[in-house]
Design a protein around this motif. Sequence first.
Motif, mmCIF file in Angstrom:
data_model
loop_
_atom_site.group_PDB
_atom_site.id
_atom_site.type_symbol
_atom_site.label_atom_id
_atom_site.label_comp_id
_atom_site.label_asym_id
_atom_site.label_seq_id
_atom_site.Cartn_x
_atom_site.Cartn_y
_atom_site.Cartn_z
ATOM 1 N N SER A 5 3.422 1.286 12.604
ATOM 2 C CA SER A 5 2.925 1.499 11.253
ATOM 3 C C SER A 5 3.353 2.869 10.716
ATOM 4 C CB SER A 5 1.400 1.362 11.248
ATOM 5 O OG SER A 5 0.877 1.650 9.968
ATOM 6 N N ALA B 129 7.234 2.067 9.990
ATOM 7 C CA ALA B 129 7.110 1.337 8.728
ATOM 8 C C ALA B 129 6.940 2.267 7.529
ATOM 9 C CB ALA B 129 5.947 0.347 8.805
ATOM 10 N N ILE B 130 6.066 3.248 7.633
ATOM 11 C CA ILE B 130 5.860 4.147 6.484
ATOM 12 C C ILE B 130 7.165 4.853 6.127
ATOM 13 C CG2 ILE B 130 4.774 6.315 5.778
ATOM 14 C CD1 ILE B 130 2.182 5.351 7.002
ATOM 15 N N SER C 64 2.873 -8.606 11.862
ATOM 16 C CA SER C 64 3.205 -9.148 10.543
ATOM 17 C C SER C 64 2.303 -8.618 9.439
ATOM 18 C CB SER C 64 3.151 -10.680 10.563
ATOM 19 O OG SER C 64 1.825 -11.132 10.676
ATOM 20 N N ASN C 65 1.191 -7.991 9.780
ATOM 21 C CA ASN C 65 0.304 -7.470 8.747
ATOM 22 C C ASN C 65 0.552 -5.996 8.431
ATOM 23 O OD1 ASN C 65 -1.064 -9.974 8.412
ATOM 24 N ND2 ASN C 65 -2.160 -9.586 10.324
ATOM 25 N N ILE C 66 1.597 -5.426 9.018
ATOM 26 C CA ILE C 66 1.989 -4.053 8.700
ATOM 27 C C ILE C 66 2.954 -4.090 7.508
ATOM 28 C CG2 ILE C 66 3.150 -1.972 9.542
ATOM 29 C CD1 ILE C 66 2.403 -2.822 12.400
ATOM 30 N N PRO C 67 2.655 -3.353 6.443
ATOM 31 C CA PRO C 67 3.575 -3.341 5.299
ATOM 32 C C PRO C 67 4.975 -2.832 5.698
ATOM 33 C CG PRO C 67 1.482 -2.309 4.720
ATOM 34 C CD PRO C 67 1.464 -2.532 6.207
#
Lengths: 611, 611
Positions: free
Chosen positions: B392, B396-397, B428-431
Amino acid sequence: MKNKLLLTLLAIIFIGVTNMANAQEQTYSEVFNKVNSPADVKKLSVEEMNVLSSDIRKAILNKVDTIGGHLGPDLGIVEATIAMHYVFNSPKDKFIFDVSHQIYPHKILTGRKDAFVNPLAHPEISGYSNPHESEHDNFILGHTSTSLSLATGMAKARDLKGEKYNVVALIGDGSLSGGEALEGLSNAAVLNSNMIIVVNDNVMSIAPVEGGIYNSLKVLRDTNGQAKDNIFKSMGYDYYYLEEGNDVEKLIALFEKVKDTNKPTVVHIHTLKGKGYEPAETDKETYHWQMPKFIENYGKKQPAVETYTSIANDYLVEKAKKDKALMVVSPATPGATGLTPDVRAKLGKHYTDVQIAEQHAVGYISGLAYNGAKPVLEVLSSFIQRSYDQMSQDMAINNAPATILVFWGGISPADVTHLQVFDIPLISNIPNIVYLAPTNKEEYLAMLDWSVDQNKYPVVIRVPMTNLVSTGVKDKTDYSDLNKFKFANKGEKVAIIGVGNFYQLGEQVQAKLKEQGINATLINPVYLTGLDEKALDELKANHDLVITLEDGVLDGGYGEKVARYYGNSGMKVLNFGAKKEFTDRTPMDELNKRYHLTPELIIKDVEEALK
Amino acid sequence: MKNKLLLTLLAIIFIGVTNMANAQEQTYSEVFNKVNSPADVKKLSVEEMNVLSSDIRKAILNKVDTIGGHLGPDLGIVEATIAMHYVFNSPKDKFIFDVSHQIYPHKILTGRKDAFVNPLAHPEISGYSNPHESEHDNFILGHTSTSLSLATGMAKARDLKGEKYNVVALIGDGSLSGGEALEGLSNAAVLNSNMIIVVNDNVMSIAPVEGGIYNSLKVLRDTNGQAKDNIFKSMGYDYYYLEEGNDVEKLIALFEKVKDTNKPTVVHIHTLKGKGYEPAETDKETYHWQMPKFIENYGKKQPAVETYTSIANDYLVEKAKKDKALMVVSPATPGATGLTPDVRAKLGKHYTDVQIAEQHAVGYISGLAYNGAKPVLEVLSSFIQRSYDQMSQDMAINNAPATILVFWGGISPADVTHLQVFDIPLISNIPNIVYLAPTNKEEYLAMLDWSVDQNKYPVVIRVPMTNLVSTGVKDKTDYSDLNKFKFANKGEKVAIIGVGNFYQLGEQVQAKLKEQGINATLINPVYLTGLDEKALDELKANHDLVITLEDGVLDGGYGEKVARYYGNSGMKVLNFGAKKEFTDRTPMDELNKRYHLTPELIIKDVEEALK
């Protein structure tokens, strides 16, 4: 909707943006005024750099006193930051700040001075590392202990591409105890090329440091770096110690020595957290961060306000007097969860700060619970993300009856690195865990009381982030009777499931629907980890639509489970909550509008669905 | 459905239960036959204990040769386990094994001998620590590096309750580099009471160890524990070294010395992984675990079979020849993802094993990708759980365009500690992340090729765990055009969304529906992280039911997103996948039945829904 006090705290720690107080007019030296980039720093004499240091502190105090933010860590790292920019060549040389709330001096030196001296510009920059603001920042960073892994990756990429420059990770203010940092420290040791780790040893995290890692720093401090047992050397690092970590001249000399090294190297500097502002030097914990107007308010006692934070700790203090097995645990964020020095003193041996070590924290409470103690871990939603595997493996598989209080979970205008919307998907999909979402004080205390004394389930409680609402009625729910809805009203046509923080929003929607002649059912689902299937089935008889309201991201969250349950029926379902996205200091009004989280927007969607 | 070879590998590493080969009849000594509990061990002479050691090895080889399992780690820890039981008093004294696959000798000594000598009883016990089997096991354990946190918790619980006994954590075989272990090592150092950490230093994880932590062990080995820089002493531990870690007499003497200590104490023992079975002593990596009949098959070359594991690595080896920025990373499980010594040699500097350090692994690849390299991390579904926060925050960020290959994701008869069903909800729920689910070889390679060279998205690919299915047609999909379904058939009434591994199951359901006169739509959704909303809307025109098939837990998974999307429409949705529960070596047949994952059971549910 959100409690103002909590939101202010949140804004301070996580955002650094609140309403702007009137800033004092400050005057700055000529030296300070002419420094707008690292190139300008390189032209200064040591004397000028000392003047610059003093003015950087003035600017930091100015900003924090106006809009709040981190204080002590930044005051302590001023000289080291100047010396880094004097010796190295950012952005060619890469700096990584960890924790990145130590980055204020760096921001001032890299073209973002205005945001510190000009009150109108204060909110324009974040309190953390942000490459969108400047090419001198590497990585969007907020969680701690990431720098060594990121720096090792950067250095390896450099080597693969055949490039030459320094990669410098500044790590400190408690970050070194985090598992990712220690894994990175181990792996970086065999990089076999340039990487410079500046260990900023200010003897603090938020609260005082403790533990083996910090003992290894202490023995080095106590011997001016000459201790027989040197953890860094044992790993294979070149090692340098500087006792005078706030002496810019000595810092420069040391950085010059290690610059362009072809070996992983640790530069251990002893700095003074809070330096230059006497209250912050004396009371390092309190001045880790501060609220607006802290200078004016110095010494004034703040009125004690009951919050969801304080009531849990009051309960735990009383519990500890009666139950020798109680143990309260914080992973280095006691202040953020109401574990003030006063509360900690009352808890005595029933309290420990395991430091920034969220994985260990969950393993530790699992061991405590497994062996008959009654542990309660207090942790922030954003940081529990570190502990997924430990919640699953150490705690849930073993059914260790530990309690975790997750604070600040919910949609907020926080920095992108400190969002708190992911804990429901993260935790509620782990088997065995009971995740509870209280909606008022009595529920919260009743759940906590049940959880601490039961020995069957790993329990997580999502501490409310709304106004204190007491029903005034004693909560006599037996929470061991899992997954039972509480019905506030049994109506028809529309059922509203208001989860935790958003229960009150559900009440508002219910009231509005009543105005329209709809007697909507209102449900407090209580449990995030299971549905009341019997109740959901019964709704089918006289309802057309179920809406769920949750204060978190929808993807993987609570509402989707309701949608799945009704997938094979004629029941319509609308899920309200946050979109799966990283927001960054986005105002609440905008988020509420975007996600349709006002009673008016919800009613509109309900009307549309009922057509 | 599942590929046999993969399943065998899986069974060996994660389960230790496959079909039973014919075991050789073994005869055991009188000493071995009479030892059925720790009390029996305490009666033995050193000479008898040496006989016992030899027979324990025989029993371990017997079992592993019959049903497969961990070998080298257990052969190496025989004497230490005997000595522990000789000196300490389990279960009053608490033992924790980490990684817990080193527990075979302990199981033999604590009443579970039959499961090693009697082929019929082999499957009755797990390959890991399991308190349901014996009061001598503490915690259900499988993931590594958890022991120090758990032990610290147990010890603190003991102290709170005023009890007295030893808490002994045995940690080794690569576990010490994990972040949770290092956090625990730091926190345990200030426990201020009894805790004994036995560091089993066999100089290996699965592959050879490397890194700062292991360098610190090496300098101690090289100096018989007398090195100037001692990492454990620097942290505040009492420290003892034993070079002869397979000498039961010396082990006993050392354990006697530290027993009942009131200080956190490290006992560092140097053992020989694979001891007593020459091929395992020589080739420690290969014999970390073994398949049935390995003794008979010694020296025979296994036929090379193309698997999803091998094709990725073949691609990466070729890629590395052309692209200097490529970097392949393993967190200490190269063998499990096809990174054989041969492949690693070919990759050369484009490969690194960061050791058991999954958090660092994700931080590291984020740093690599951020700085322009092309990293590919190969990791097992069960172990990526350690990296949620790093995926995350670090990846991802920052939109770091790294690639993660998640192996073995899917429903399986694995041990409870090694389930692989949670990665879809987790990731799958991580932007920002693009999580892809290929359904055949060409797709897999096309996705990998796209991912490695693109620089916009963090990409995760769920490596198929099904039979190799090649369409024979070159895949020319542009995967940067996110969230586009692939339609294999456009039909009516029923639409089947077959996700990744379960696409073929979807084909089977489609075929069965055809027999019933229903021309069902069949969709390969490709992306786990976003829906093709346009396509879903179009289905409304002539479909009554959408079914989703996913090889993972339903809660928080893919199907729920489809259910949510259709919540406000008349479309019925049925989600097929695993229930949220911890299964433990549950046979696939039973799971398929329980979860309705056969074409027949799915058709039944479809018929019911269409009524």
